[in-house]
Structures are given as C-alpha cells and as structure tokens.
Design an enzyme around this catalytic site. Structure first.
Site, short mmCIF file in Angstrom:
data_model
loop_
_atom_site.label_atom_id
_atom_site.label_comp_id
_atom_site.label_asym_id
_atom_site.label_seq_id
_atom_site.Cartn_x
_atom_site.Cartn_y
_atom_site.Cartn_z
N ASP A 1 0.84 -1.20 0.00
CA ASP A 1 0.00 0.00 0.00
C ASP A 1 0.88 1.26 0.00
O ASP A 1 1.77 1.40 0.85
CB ASP A 1 -0.88 -0.02 1.25
CG ASP A 1 -2.11 0.84 1.14
OD1 ASP A 1 -2.12 1.76 0.29
OD2 ASP A 1 -3.08 0.62 1.89
N ASP A 2 0.63 2.15 -0.94
CA ASP A 2 1.34 3.44 -1.01
C ASP A 2 2.85 3.28 -1.12
O ASP A 2 3.62 4.12 -0.63
CB ASP A 2 1.02 4.30 0.22
CG ASP A 2 -0.41 4.83 0.22
OD1 ASP A 2 -1.16 4.54 -0.73
OD2 ASP A 2 -0.77 5.54 1.18
N CYS B 1 -6.73 3.84 -3.46
CA CYS B 1 -6.90 2.48 -2.93
C CYS B 1 -8.00 1.64 -3.57
O CYS B 1 -7.73 0.63 -4.21
CB CYS B 1 -7.14 2.57 -1.42
SG CYS B 1 -5.81 3.35 -0.51
N ARG C 1 -7.63 -1.71 -6.25
CA ARG C 1 -7.93 -3.06 -5.80
C ARG C 1 -9.07 -3.69 -6.59
O ARG C 1 -9.05 -4.89 -6.88
CB ARG C 1 -8.25 -3.03 -4.30
CG ARG C 1 -7.04 -2.67 -3.48
CD ARG C 1 -7.36 -2.03 -2.12
NE ARG C 1 -6.18 -1.31 -1.69
CZ ARG C 1 -5.19 -1.88 -1.00
NH1 ARG C 1 -5.29 -3.14 -0.63
NH2 ARG C 1 -4.12 -1.18 -0.67
N LYS D 1 -5.93 -5.67 4.06
CA LYS D 1 -6.86 -4.59 3.74
C LYS D 1 -7.79 -5.00 2.60
O LYS D 1 -7.35 -5.51 1.57
CB LYS D 1 -6.06 -3.35 3.36
CG LYS D 1 -6.86 -2.18 2.83
CD LYS D 1 -5.94 -1.02 2.54
CE LYS D 1 -6.61 0.12 1.80
NZ LYS D 1 -5.70 1.26 1.60
N HIS E 1 -11.20 -2.89 1.54
CA HIS E 1 -11.57 -1.59 0.98
C HIS E 1 -12.39 -1.67 -0.30
O HIS E 1 -12.31 -0.80 -1.17
CB HIS E 1 -10.32 -0.72 0.75
CG HIS E 1 -10.59 0.74 1.04
ND1 HIS E 1 -9.61 1.70 1.10
CD2 HIS E 1 -11.75 1.39 1.29
CE1 HIS E 1 -10.13 2.87 1.37
NE2 HIS E 1 -11.44 2.71 1.49
N SER F 1 -8.66 1.15 4.91
CA SER F 1 -7.33 1.60 5.31
C SER F 1 -7.23 1.70 6.82
O SER F 1 -8.20 2.06 7.50
CB SER F 1 -7.01 2.96 4.68
OG SER F 1 -6.98 2.87 3.28
N HIS G 1 1.25 2.35 3.98
CA HIS G 1 0.26 3.38 4.29
C HIS G 1 0.45 3.85 5.74
O HIS G 1 0.79 3.06 6.61
CB HIS G 1 -1.14 2.77 4.11
CG HIS G 1 -2.25 3.74 3.95
ND1 HIS G 1 -2.65 4.59 4.96
CD2 HIS G 1 -3.09 3.99 2.92
CE1 HIS G 1 -3.67 5.32 4.55
NE2 HIS G 1 -3.96 4.98 3.30
N ASP H 1 -0.15 -0.83 -4.89
CA ASP H 1 -1.50 -0.42 -5.30
C ASP H 1 -1.50 0.97 -5.92
O ASP H 1 -2.39 1.32 -6.69
CB ASP H 1 -2.48 -0.48 -4.13
CG ASP H 1 -2.28 0.63 -3.10
OD1 ASP H 1 -1.15 1.11 -2.94
OD2 ASP H 1 -3.27 1.00 -2.43
N ASN H 2 -0.53 1.81 -5.55
CA ASN H 2 -0.36 3.15 -6.15
C ASN H 2 0.92 3.72 -5.56
O ASN H 2 1.59 3.09 -4.74
CB ASN H 2 -1.55 4.07 -5.88
CG ASN H 2 -2.02 4.11 -4.44
OD1 ASN H 2 -3.13 3.68 -4.11
ND2 ASN H 2 -1.18 4.61 -3.54
N LYS I 1 0.79 9.81 -5.42
CA LYS I 1 -0.54 9.23 -5.19
C LYS I 1 -1.64 10.23 -5.54
O LYS I 1 -1.51 11.42 -5.26
CB LYS I 1 -0.65 8.80 -3.73
CG LYS I 1 -2.00 8.22 -3.33
CD LYS I 1 -2.00 7.79 -1.87
CE LYS I 1 -3.37 7.26 -1.46
NZ LYS I 1 -3.36 6.75 -0.06
#
Length: 536
Positions: free
Chosen positions: A39-40, A79, A83, A132, A134, A157, A246, A295-296, A326
C-alpha cells in the site's frame, strides 16, 4: 534452388530443442498463486530499483530469483479503484469503482462484477484474503461473499479508525477515547469516534486493532492458510493486501539512522514478504507463483512518512505546485514496483521493460489455472504469461490512466500511454508535503512526453515539432477508440451511499465500539450461521 531436406534424426533433434525452449511457457498443472499488494509503496522503495534504498534485502533477493518489471502500473492512483481493478481485470469506468469507499458505505464492488477469487474457486482453488479489503464490508460486499473462503484483516485503510497506539502519522492522531463522549477529541484528518476493527471471516475479533502486532498476525494467518490449503490437496490463491506502507506507520524497532521511521517500516514489510516466500517454498518450491506489486504511488503529503518515487518525479507538475505521486496521473502516482517469482518457470535475474499493469493479474492467473474469463464483458488486462516466462517482452501498446482525485472527474480517462509516449488531457497535483496543490489544467491538444528520453516528465514535446505532429494522430485515435470501447461495454455502477448502520461496531455499549475475544460480534450471517449483530 531446391530446399535442402533434413534427415529424420535432425528433425527429431530440432523438435526436442523447440519443445525445450517452449516448455517454460506451458503449464501442465494448476499452480498455487500468492498476490502480495503493498500500500502506497514507491517505485524507488525497492532496492533492486533504486540503489539508495537499503531496507529491502528479501525483496531484492526475490528480484534476483525471479523477474523484475520496471514499467509496471497500478490501474488507478488510489486504494479502492486499484484493488477493484486487480480483482476484476477491468478499469473503474467498467467495474464501477472510481473512488474510495467510506467506513459507512453501504455498497462496494458491484455484485455483478466477477472477482478473481470467484473464478479460481470455481476452478477448484482454496481462496484466502488477508489484509486490507476496501471494496465494501457491508452485507454481500464482504470478502467472504466475493469468492474468498477465508478472510482475516481490516475492512479499509488502517487510518480509518482510531487505535490505542496510533503510530506515526502527519498530522498525528490521538488514541481511541476510553471514558465517554467527554474524552472524545475531534481532529482534522483523524477518525476518533469508532475504533478500527479486525475481522476473521465475518466476525470482529478485535476492536481497536493492535497495529504493532498486525504484520506478525498477517504472516501467521497466511502461513496457516497455506498449510490448510496444502493439507487439503487443492491448489490455493492467497491475496495478501498489506498495511505497509500506508500511514500510520508502526515500526517494530527504534528507527535506524538514515530513513528513520519510514525505513524501519519498510524493513518490516520486507521481512514479512521474505517470510511468505519461505513458507511457500517449504510447501514445494516451484509449485507457487508469487506476484508482488504496489496499489499506487507514495502519499507525498505525509512528508518523511512517504516513500521514494525514484526518477519518476513529475517535474512539470512540481514546478507548478502540488505532488506528482498518489492520486495523480503522473508516473509517480501509478508506476509501482513489481516482481514475479516462480522457480523453474519465471526466469531468474531478469529485468523486463514490458508495459504491464495490475490489470493483467486477473487474466494471467485465470489462464494459468486453466479457467475461462467471465463472459459478456470486456477486460483491460492481458494474459501476460508469455512475458512472465521470458518468451516475450511485449505487453500493452496502450494503457489508460484514470483520474484518481488530484484533478478532473474521478475515474475519467484523461491521461494515457501509447508505447513510449504519455499524453495528458488534464493535469493537476495532489497535496504536497508543503501543503500546496497543483491546479487542474485542461490541455487541448494534449501534453505529450516521450518517456524514453524524459522519465521525469519534465519537458513536453513542442506541439510544432515533427515528433509531436507524427504521434498526435495515433494518440487521438487510440484515445477515441478506447472511450468508445468502454461506452459499448457491459459497465457496472457502484453504490457509494452511506449509512451509520454500516459502520462495523463490535459493542455499541463501549466507547469507540471496543471489544475483544468473547465480546466479538458477527456482522451478518452470510458465512457463519450466527445471529447477526450490527451495532451503531
């Protein structure tokens, strides 16, 4: 001149050589799949990508034993849409998920969308999701209702609920209240009313979550899932969606000199991935494909708690204010690290420059499992197994980048990649560390960058140049055709309505919905046949 004939022995030898060359590109049995989504995470957070990064020895070893993809992209720069695209192989304009779901969301990934887990379970796989989600947690949007036999994790998140040990965030957030409404402290950008829940299947097993132990628990539950699946004799699909990187960050050790809190957290993520690889190998090295991706890009407004972009700094935007990471369509927002490891199948120590996307995970794994894509819909992802196996280095010719919050209507396609060219019809910067944002700007004709020469996206092509005039018709044609294809597709619409009744709450009698162990609440009877208990 006549064609010389080959002797039977020569034909046999040639055939054996060709079979040997092609063998890695053919799969004769259903492999296991592990997809790890960070994540991130920044493209430069992987040491194999960026020499300045020293905290990822396990990931770097994974790259040495597998293939590293340096032109790999998330399907959105935030996010939920990213996904949703991973699990459907379709962009947000097709699957309906164009922005993030909230803690009170009634909806989620539309129910008429078929997930990768549903396809693989139908093909005989044990399916598990850890981490996660989401993509909607209320009612039929829960992971157990979207194809996953087992779920352990947080529904969104981990900054979307208070905890007793909040970790590191900017701005810092207070811990959960303990004694009535008077102790509740409102804080901008912080969730202070409801504690962050941890689910096992449809039951809340802890609220608030102990963030400091979450990485260890994810590793333990992943190992248990792999063991159970192996004992059953069925192939398995494990989707492991990490909390790292994240915010809030909760490093287990005192920060080391250098990268501090972020570096310590990155080391923890790296060790977790190394542990998962070790467990997979222990159940038969060569039986499992492991795919690691982000994811980004990094959340730049978090300053020193955000990751490294590497060379993809979006210089044109930064000169005008705001972040190019992001939430943006600059390379730093969607170009992410990616590795694939599969001993005996995926070549070791290989770097691929093929243009690939998280969208490709769905069709590729479906093909490797010997299953069929769901009918009556179009897919943005490709079966890239020939690229994984080293039999090709050709990926997408065209890749679409949807708006993800920084500028333009969310989900709309106003940036695209065609070969080495990147075109922007709208630009804008997300909030940067200094608090600035870059204003949205429309471009007609579009800004076009040649990424082969300008990966920093610093200087767009001169509209009067021969190169610009040569590539513009192809970009315009590809853009128009892509939008027409989406408009003609079987598209879904997500329900983004909210109701406080959808907020996961284990025990409404306690401040912040606190509960542990015996107080655990089952939110709906979709998997375990217990009386539903939904607290407000």
């Amino acid at each position: 001149m006549g064609t010389p004939s080959l002797s039977p022995w020569a034909v046999l030898v040639l055939a054996l050589v060709l079979v040997g060359l092609w063998a890695p590109c053919v799969v004769s049995r259903q492999p296991n799949f592990i997809v790890i989504l960070a994540d991130d995470v920044g493209w430069g957070d992987l040491g194999a990508n960026w020499a300045e990064t020293k905290e990822t020895p396990h990931l770097d070893q994974l790259a040495a034993e597998g293939t590293r993809f340096v032109d790999f992209h998330s399907a959105a720069s935030t996010c939920s849409p990213s996904r949703a695209s991973l699990l459907t192989g379709r962009l947000g304009l097709r699957n309906g998920v164009t922005h993030n779901f909230a803690i009170a969301s009634l909806g989620g990934l539309p129910l008429n969308e078929t997930t990768l887990a549903e396809v693989l379970r139908e093909a005989g796989y044990s399916t598990g999701a850890i981490g996660k989600w989401h993509l909607g947690h209320h009612g039929p949007h829960h992971p157990n209702s979207r194809g996953f036999d087992y779920y352990f994790g947080i529904p969104y998140s981990h900054d979307m609920g208070c905890t007793d040990t909040p970790g590191y965030n900017l701005p810092p957030c207070p811990p959960c209240p303990r004694h009535g409404t008077a102790a509740r402290e409102a804080r901008k950008d912080c969730y202070t009313e409801v504690a962050l829940p941890l689910f096992e299947n449809v039951t809340i097993v802890q609220q608030p979550v102990e963030l400091g132990s979450l990485a260890r628990r994810y590793a333990e539950e992943a190992a248990r899932f792999i063991q159970r699946a192996s004992d059953s004799g069925r192939p398995f699909f494990l989707y492991l969606a990490l909390a790292h990187m994240h915010v809030p960050l909760t490093p287990p050790l005192p920060p080391a000199p250098g990268r501090g809190i972020y570096g310590a957290s990155l080391s923890e993520m790296d060790a977790l991935v190394g542990r998962i690889k070790e467990v997979a190998d222990s159940h038969g090295k060569g039986n499992t494909l492991l795919w690691f991706a982000g994811d980004n890009g990094p959340w730049a407004q978090k300053c020193e708690l955000a990751g490294r972009l590497g060379p993809f700094v979006g210089a044109w935007q930064r000169q005008r204010g705001g972040s190019s990471a992001k939430q943006t369509t600059w390379e730093g927002g969607h170009r992410v690290p990616a590795l694939v490891y599969w001993p005996g199948r995926v070549p070791a120590r290989r770097t691929s420059h093929a243009l690939l996307s998280v969208l490709d995970i769905f069709p590729t794994l479906v093909a490797l499992a010997g299953a069929a894509l769901p009918p009556s819909r179009r897919f943005d992802g490709l079966d890239v197994s020939p690229v994984l196996f080293g039999c090709s280095d050709v990926g997408h010719k065209l890749l679409l980048h949807p708006n993800s919050g920084a500028a333009g209507k969310v989900g709309e396609i106003e940036a695209l990649r065609l070969a080495q060219y990147k075109a922007f019809y709208t630009t804008g910067g997300a909030m940067a560390c200094d608090g600035s944002t870059g204003p949205a700007e429309r471009h007609q004709p579009p800004l076009i960058f040649n990424l082969d020469r300008d990966m920093q996206e610093q200087e767009p092509l001169d509209v009067a140049s021969r190169e610009y005039q040569a590539v513009l018709p192809a970009i315009s044609r590809a853009y128009t055709q892509a939008l027409q294809d989406i408009a003609a597709d079987n598209v879904s619409v997500a329900d983004y309505s909210q109701d406080p009744a959808a907020i996961p709450c284990c025990n409404a009698q306690h401040v912040g919905c606190r509960c542990r162990g015996a107080d655990a609440a089952t939110l709906h009877p979709l998997v375990e046949k217990r009386a539903p208990r939904l607290c407000l």
